[in-house]
Scaffold this motif. Structure first.
Motif, PDB file in Angstrom:
ATOM      1  N   ALA A 157     -14.172   2.412   3.261  1.00  0.00           N
ATOM      2  CA  ALA A 157     -13.575   3.280   4.284  1.00  0.00           C
ATOM      3  C   ALA A 157     -12.062   3.093   4.360  1.00  0.00           C
ATOM      4  N   ASN A 158     -11.546   1.971   3.808  1.00  0.00           N
ATOM      5  CA  ASN A 158     -10.107   1.703   3.851  1.00  0.00           C
ATOM      6  C   ASN A 158      -9.368   2.291   2.652  1.00  0.00           C
ATOM      7  N   LYS A 159     -10.084   2.965   1.756  1.00  0.00           N
ATOM      8  CA  LYS A 159      -9.434   3.554   0.588  1.00  0.00           C
ATOM      9  C   LYS A 159      -8.705   4.826   1.015  1.00  0.00           C
ATOM     10  N   THR A 160      -7.470   5.001   0.492  1.00  0.00           N
ATOM     11  CA  THR A 160      -6.677   6.176   0.842  1.00  0.00           C
ATOM     12  C   THR A 160      -6.008   6.738  -0.400  1.00  0.00           C
ATOM     13  N   ASP A 161      -5.635   8.014  -0.339  1.00  0.00           N
ATOM     14  CA  ASP A 161      -4.968   8.675  -1.458  1.00  0.00           C
ATOM     15  C   ASP A 161      -3.457   8.765  -1.266  1.00  0.00           C
ATOM     16  N   VAL A 162      -2.964   8.290  -0.121  1.00  0.00           N
ATOM     17  CA  VAL A 162      -1.530   8.430   0.146  1.00  0.00           C
ATOM     18  C   VAL A 162      -0.940   7.096   0.569  1.00  0.00           C
ATOM     19  N   MET A 163       0.309   6.847   0.150  1.00  0.00           N
ATOM     20  CA  MET A 163       1.023   5.645   0.561  1.00  0.00           C
ATOM     21  C   MET A 163       1.733   5.880   1.894  1.00  0.00           C
ATOM     22  N   SER A 164       2.147   7.112   2.103  1.00  0.00           N
ATOM     23  CA  SER A 164       2.896   7.446   3.311  1.00  0.00           C
ATOM     24  C   SER A 164       2.081   7.109   4.551  1.00  0.00           C
ATOM     25  N   GLY A 165       2.704   6.381   5.469  1.00  0.00           N
ATOM     26  CA  GLY A 165       2.047   6.002   6.711  1.00  0.00           C
ATOM     27  C   GLY A 165       1.211   4.755   6.602  1.00  0.00           C
ATOM     28  N   ASN A 166       1.075   4.196   5.377  1.00  0.00           N
ATOM     29  CA  ASN A 166       0.230   3.003   5.189  1.00  0.00           C
ATOM     30  C   ASN A 166       1.007   1.833   4.603  1.00  0.00           C
ATOM     31  N   THR A 167       2.318   1.933   4.574  1.00  0.00           N
ATOM     32  CA  THR A 167       3.123   0.898   3.911  1.00  0.00           C
ATOM     33  C   THR A 167       3.074  -0.445   4.619  1.00  0.00           C
ATOM     34  N   THR A 168       2.735  -0.453   5.893  1.00  0.00           N
ATOM     35  CA  THR A 168       2.678  -1.724   6.641  1.00  0.00           C
ATOM     36  C   THR A 168       1.253  -2.221   6.825  1.00  0.00           C
ATOM     37  N   SER A 169       0.261  -1.494   6.284  1.00  0.00           N
ATOM     38  CA  SER A 169      -1.143  -1.864   6.481  1.00  0.00           C
ATOM     39  C   SER A 169      -1.543  -2.980   5.524  1.00  0.00           C
ATOM     40  N   SER A 170      -2.319  -3.947   6.029  1.00  0.00           N
ATOM     41  CA  SER A 170      -2.844  -5.030   5.189  1.00  0.00           C
ATOM     42  C   SER A 170      -4.305  -4.817   4.845  1.00  0.00           C
ATOM     43  N   THR A 171      -4.866  -3.685   5.257  1.00  0.00           N
ATOM     44  CA  THR A 171      -6.277  -3.392   4.966  1.00  0.00           C
ATOM     45  C   THR A 171      -6.446  -2.166   4.086  1.00  0.00           C
ATOM     46  N   LYS A 172      -5.517  -1.232   4.137  1.00  0.00           N
ATOM     47  CA  LYS A 172      -5.630  -0.026   3.338  1.00  0.00           C
ATOM     48  C   LYS A 172      -5.350  -0.331   1.863  1.00  0.00           C
ATOM     49  N   PHE A 173      -5.997   0.415   0.963  1.00  0.00           N
ATOM     50  CA  PHE A 173      -5.705   0.286  -0.466  1.00  0.00           C
ATOM     51  C   PHE A 173      -5.750   1.669  -1.098  1.00  0.00           C
ATOM     52  N   LEU A 174      -4.918   1.831  -2.161  1.00  0.00           N
ATOM     53  CA  LEU A 174      -4.766   3.135  -2.793  1.00  0.00           C
ATOM     54  C   LEU A 174      -5.847   3.383  -3.836  1.00  0.00           C
ATOM     55  N   SER A 175      -6.280   4.637  -3.922  1.00  0.00           N
ATOM     56  CA  SER A 175      -7.145   5.077  -5.015  1.00  0.00           C
ATOM     57  C   SER A 175      -6.285   5.299  -6.248  1.00  0.00           C
ATOM     58  N   ALA A 176      -6.914   5.599  -7.376  1.00  0.00           N
ATOM     59  CA  ALA A 176      -6.165   5.880  -8.601  1.00  0.00           C
ATOM     60  C   ALA A 176      -5.234   7.066  -8.392  1.00  0.00           C
ATOM     61  N   LYS A 177      -5.717   8.063  -7.705  1.00  0.00           N
ATOM     62  CA  LYS A 177      -4.879   9.226  -7.422  1.00  0.00           C
ATOM     63  C   LYS A 177      -3.695   8.831  -6.556  1.00  0.00           C
ATOM     64  N   GLY A 178      -3.960   7.982  -5.555  1.00  0.00           N
ATOM     65  CA  GLY A 178      -2.894   7.560  -4.678  1.00  0.00           C
ATOM     66  C   GLY A 178      -1.814   6.792  -5.414  1.00  0.00           C
ATOM     67  N   VAL A 179      -2.242   5.894  -6.370  1.00  0.00           N
ATOM     68  CA  VAL A 179      -1.274   5.136  -7.155  1.00  0.00           C
ATOM     69  C   VAL A 179      -0.448   6.077  -8.023  1.00  0.00           C
ATOM     70  N   TYR A 180      -1.128   7.038  -8.655  1.00  0.00           N
ATOM     71  CA  TYR A 180      -0.427   7.974  -9.540  1.00  0.00           C
ATOM     72  C   TYR A 180       0.597   8.794  -8.753  1.00  0.00           C
ATOM     73  N   ASP A 181       0.173   9.319  -7.623  1.00  0.00           N
ATOM     74  CA  ASP A 181       1.083  10.133  -6.824  1.00  0.00           C
ATOM     75  C   ASP A 181       2.281   9.315  -6.359  1.00  0.00           C
ATOM     76  N   PHE A 182       2.041   8.066  -5.974  1.00  0.00           N
ATOM     77  CA  PHE A 182       3.124   7.229  -5.464  1.00  0.00           C
ATOM     78  C   PHE A 182       4.127   6.903  -6.567  1.00  0.00           C
ATOM     79  N   VAL A 183       3.608   6.535  -7.775  1.00  0.00           N
ATOM     80  CA  VAL A 183       4.502   6.158  -8.868  1.00  0.00           C
ATOM     81  C   VAL A 183       5.318   7.354  -9.337  1.00  0.00           C
ATOM     82  N   THR A 184       4.648   8.503  -9.499  1.00  0.00           N
ATOM     83  CA  THR A 184       5.394   9.675  -9.958  1.00  0.00           C
ATOM     84  C   THR A 184       6.425  10.108  -8.929  1.00  0.00           C
ATOM     85  N   GLY A 185       6.213   9.769  -7.667  1.00  0.00           N
ATOM     86  CA  GLY A 185       7.184  10.114  -6.640  1.00  0.00           C
ATOM     87  C   GLY A 185       8.424   9.246  -6.679  1.00  0.00           C
ATOM     88  N   LEU A 186       8.373   8.151  -7.479  1.00  0.00           N
ATOM     89  CA  LEU A 186       9.519   7.256  -7.575  1.00  0.00           C
ATOM     90  C   LEU A 186      10.524   7.705  -8.622  1.00  0.00           C
TER      91      LEU A 186
END
Length: 641
Positions: free
Chosen positions: A416-445
C-alpha cells in the motif's frame, strides 16, 4: 419289466379324473417304491417366482395336495418360465391350508428350458442335456465318472467335443487337438499345454498363471507379472500366448552355460557363460533370488537382462523392478538431507530419535527446524534455526552437529506504500517508488547540456589539461598507481635565467615532501631533472638542494650537474639510499659530470642528515658562466622506490 404310469396334473387341486394326456408311461427294469407326481402351473400362480413364493403357494392349497407314498417325487412345472420346484424330504400326507405345512428346506428349484429333462434325470439316465438352440450339449456318463461338453456351429453339423471333465482330470480340445490337459499324477498336479498345429495359429489366448506357495507368475500377451512386479516383453502386445510360452524359463541355481533363444530364472547365485555367438541371437535372465553374473557384470534380485550378440559383440539390455530401483536410490541418497520436521530444543539436548534410520535412528543428513528455543552444545538456538547431523548416530557430541541460523529478521514492504510519483513524498520514510515512478523521476532530472555537462564529448586515454572530454578508467588507474610512487612531478618550464653568472634559485620548481613519506630502506630516485640553454657561449650548472627547513640559503646540495657550453638540452638521473636520519649517494662536486649513475664510478658516496619523519623542503637552482646565455628548467620528477 415294471411299467409305471406317471400322472401329470395340468391344474390346481386334487385330480378328479384322468385322460391319456394326464399319463406319462415310464418303463424301468428296477423296482421303485415311489410314484412321481408332476403338476403344471403358471409363474403367475405364485406370489413370487422363488422358493419362498412356492412354499406359500403349497401351504395355502385348498383343496390340499395328497402325497400317497413316502419319498414320492413331487414336481411343479412352471410352463411359462420352464422352472421346476421339487419336494425334498417330504413324507406321506396331506399338504395345504389347515393341513401339513412345508418349509423352504423341503423345496429344490431347477431352471431348465422347453421339454429338456431336469439335470437329475440326465444324471440318473447317463444321458445328455441339450441347450434350447440345439448347438450346445452336455453328456454325462451313467457311472458319473465324466462330463463332456460339445458344441456345433449349426443344427445340421456334427457335434464337436470341446472338453472332458473326469475324476482323473480335464482335457480342453480344439477339433481333434488337445490344447490343455490338467491331470493329477501320483498326487501331484500336472498341466500340459499344447501349441496349436497348422491352421490353428490364430487362436487367441488370455493368460497362463503358475503358482508356487505365495509366489505367482502370470504370462500375458504383452507382459509377465511376477507377484506384484510387471515386466514388459519384447514380443509386443499383439503376440499370442503361444509365442510367450516359448519364453518359459529354465530355473538356475548354479553356474550355467547359456543357450541361444533360452530364458533363465535365477534362484541362487549363478555365473553365466555365453553360448556360441550367432548374430541377432542371445538369451534372457531374470534374477528372482541371489545374484547373476552375466558378461562379467553382476545383477541383483529383480533384474531382467536381455543379452544379445550383435555386430560382433555381446550387449546387455537391463530392466529392473521398482523395489530394486527404490533400494538403489535409497543407497545413493544415503547421507543427503532428510527433513525430519520441527524440534523442541527446550530440553537443551540434540535430537536422539525421530531420524530417518531404522526405528528412528539418526543418520547423517537428518535435519530439524527449531520450533522452541534452547541451548544445544553450549550454543543458543532460536526458532527457525536448523540443526543437522554430520554423522550417523551423532549422539550429544556438538562436533557431530551443525547449526544454521535462519532467524534473520525480515519485514516485507507494505504494498500500500508503493507510489508512482516522487512529488509530495520526498520526506516520507515509508513510501517507495515503483519502476514507473523511478523512471519518471530520473527522466525529470535531465537538464541543459550547456549548463551542467559543458559539452563532454571526447574520451582521453591519459591525464591532461583538456576540458572538452573525459578519461578512461585505465588512465585513472595508471595515474593513481604512478602517484603512489611519484613524489614530485613538475613539468611546466620555468622562466629564463640570463644576464647573470650567479647561482639563481628557480622558485617555480620548489617542492615539499611530507614527513614519513620515506622510511629506512627506501630509494629516493630523481627519475628526471632536465633544463635547456639558449646560446653556446659557455657552460651551465643545475643543482637540487634538500633541507628540513624551508630556507634555500641553508639547504644542502644533493645533486650537481654541470654541462659544457656546447650542450643546450640536458637531462640527468640519480638514485639515493634512504636511511634513518640521512640520505646517501653521489652528492659531491666531483660527481657533477655524472648525469646517469647507472655506470661504474670511482667517486665515493656522501651522506646528508635528513629527518624523514619531518617535512622535507626541496629547491632547484641554475647557473651560467656567460651572462649572454639563457637557461630554463624543463622538468623534475622524484620517485619513491
Amino acid at each position: 419289466m415294471k411299467r409305471i404310469y406317471e400322472i401329470i396334473n395340468k391344474g390346481k387341486g386334487v385330480i378328479q379324473s384322468i385322460t391319456p394326456s394326464n399319463l406319462l408311461k415310464i418303463e424301468d427294469d428296477t423296482t421303485q417304491n415311489n410314484i412321481p407326481l408332476k403338476v403344471n402351473i403358471l409363474s403367475t400362480d405364485l406370489a413370487t417366482n422363488d422358493i419362498s413364493g412356492f412354499v406359500t403357494y403349497i401351504n395355502e392349497l385348498n383343496p390340499p395336495l395328497t402325497v400317497l407314498e413316502i419319498n414320492s417325487l413331487v414336481q411343479y412345472y412352471l410352463t411359462d418360465t420352464n422352472d421346476i420346484y421339487q419336494f425334498a424330504g417330504v413324507g406321506k400326507g396331506i399338504y395345504g391350508q389347515d393341513n401339513l405345512q412345508i418349509t423352504s428346506s423341503n423345496v429344490i428349484k431347477f431352471s431348465t428350458s422347453g421339454a429338456t429333462p431336469p439335470l437329475q434325470e440326465v444324471i440318473e439316465a447317463g444321458d445328455e442335456l441339450v441347450a434350447d438352440d440345439n448347438l450346445r450339449k452336455i453328456v454325462i456318463s451313467k457311472e458319473g465318472q465324466s462330463i463332456a461338453f460339445y458344441s456345433r456351429a449349426d443344427v445340421g453339423d456334427a457335434w464337436s467335443l470341446k472338453s472332458t471333465h473326469s475324476l482323473d482330470g480335464i482335457v480342453i480340445k480344439e477339433g481333434s487337438d488337445n490344447i490343455v490337459q490338467i491331470f493329477n499324477d501320483a498326487g501331484e498336479g500336472r498341466v500340459s499345454v499344447f501349441l496349436p498345429g497348422s491352421g490353428a495359429s490364430s487362436l487367441a489366448y488370455n493368460n497362463l498363471n503358475f503358482t508356487e506357495g505365495t509366489d505367482s507368475t502370470t504370462y500375458y500377451k504383452d507382459r509377465i507379472q511376477v507377484n506384484s512386479e510387471t515386466y514388459s516383453l519384447p514380443t509386443g502386445a499383439s503376440s499370442p500366448l503361444a509365442t510367450l510360452l516359448d519364453l518359459a524359463s529354465v530355473v538356475v541355481s548354479s553356474n550355467e552355460t547359456a543357450e541361444n533363444d533360452t530364458n533363465y530364472t535365477v534362484v541362487a547365485n549363478a555365473t553365466f557363460t555365453d553360448p556360441t555367438p550367432i548374430e541377432g541371437k542371445g538369451y534372457v535372465v531374470f534374477v528372482r533370488n541371489g545374484t547373476a553374473t552375466i558378461g562379467g557384470t553382476g545383477y541383483g534380485v529383480g533384474s531382467l537382462v536381455y543379452r544379445v550378440y550383435h555386430s560382433g559383440a555381446w550387449n546387455n539390455t537391463v530392466f529392473v523392478n521398482k523395489t530394486y530401483v527404490d533400494a538403489e536410490i535409497s543407497n545413493a541418497v544415503a547421507g543427503l538431507l532428510d527433513d525430519r520436521g520441527n524440534y523442541d530444543a527446550s530440553s537443551n539436548l540434540f535430537p536422539s530419535t525421530g531420524g530417518s534410520g531404522s526405528s528412528g535412528t539418526i543418520l547423517k543428513g537428518d535435519l530439524w527446524t527449531v520450533s522452541v528455543a534452547g541451548t544445544l552444545g553450549g550454543n543458543s538456538v532460536t526458532v527457525g534455526d536448523v540443526i543437522r547431523a554430520l554423522v550417523d548416530t551423532p549422539g550429544q557430541t556438538s562436533s557431530n552437529w551443525v547449526v544454521t541460523e535462519n532467524n534473520i529478521g525480515y519485514v516485507p514492504e507494505n504494498n500500500a506504500n508503493k507510489t508512482d510519483v516522487m512529488s509530495g513524498n520526498t520526506t516520507s520514510s515509508t513510501k517507495f517508488l515503483s519502476a514507473k515512478g523511478v523512471y519518471d523521476f530520473v527522466t525529470g532530472l535531465v537538464v541543459s547540456a550547456t549548463s551542467l555537462i559543458a559539452g563532454i564529448s571526447k574520451l582521453y586515454s591519459d591525464l591532461g589539461s583538456n576540458t572538452d572530454g573525459s578519461i578512461t578508467q585505465k588512465a585513472i588507474t595508471d595515474e593513481l598507481a604512478l602517484r603512489d610512487k611519484r613524489i614530485v612531478k613538475i613539468t611546466t618550464p620555468s622562466s629564463a635565467v640570463t644576464g647573470t653568472t650567479s647561482q639563481t634559485q628557480v622558485t617555480s620548481f620548489n617542492f615539499e615532501i611530507e614527513g614519513n613519506t620515506f622510511i629506512n630502506g627506501d630509494i629516493l630516485r630523481i627519475a628526471q631533472i632536465s633544463w635547456f640553454k639558449s646560446g653556446t657561449n659557455n657552460a651551465s650548472t643545475c643543482r637540487l638542494k634538500l633541507s628540513n627547513t624551508n630556507d634555500y640559503a641553508t639547504a644542502s646540495d644533493v645533486l650537481i650537474l654541470a654541462a659544457s657550453g656546447g650542450n643546450i638540452n640536458l637531462k640527468g638521473t640519480r638514485s639515493y639510499d634512504v636511511k634513518t636520519g640521512q640520505l646517501e649517494g653521489l652528492m659531491s662536486s666531483a660527481a657533477n659530470g655524472i648525469f646517469n649513475d647507472n655506470i661504474p664510478t670511482s667517486i665515493a658516496t656522501s651522506t646528508l642528515s635528513i629527518d624523514w619523519t619531518q617535512k622535507v623542503y626541496g629547491f632547484v637552482s641554475l647557473q651560467v658562466t656567460n651572462g649572454s646565455d639563457a637557461v630554463n628548467m624543463k622538468s623534475l620528477v622524484i620517485e619513491k622506490i
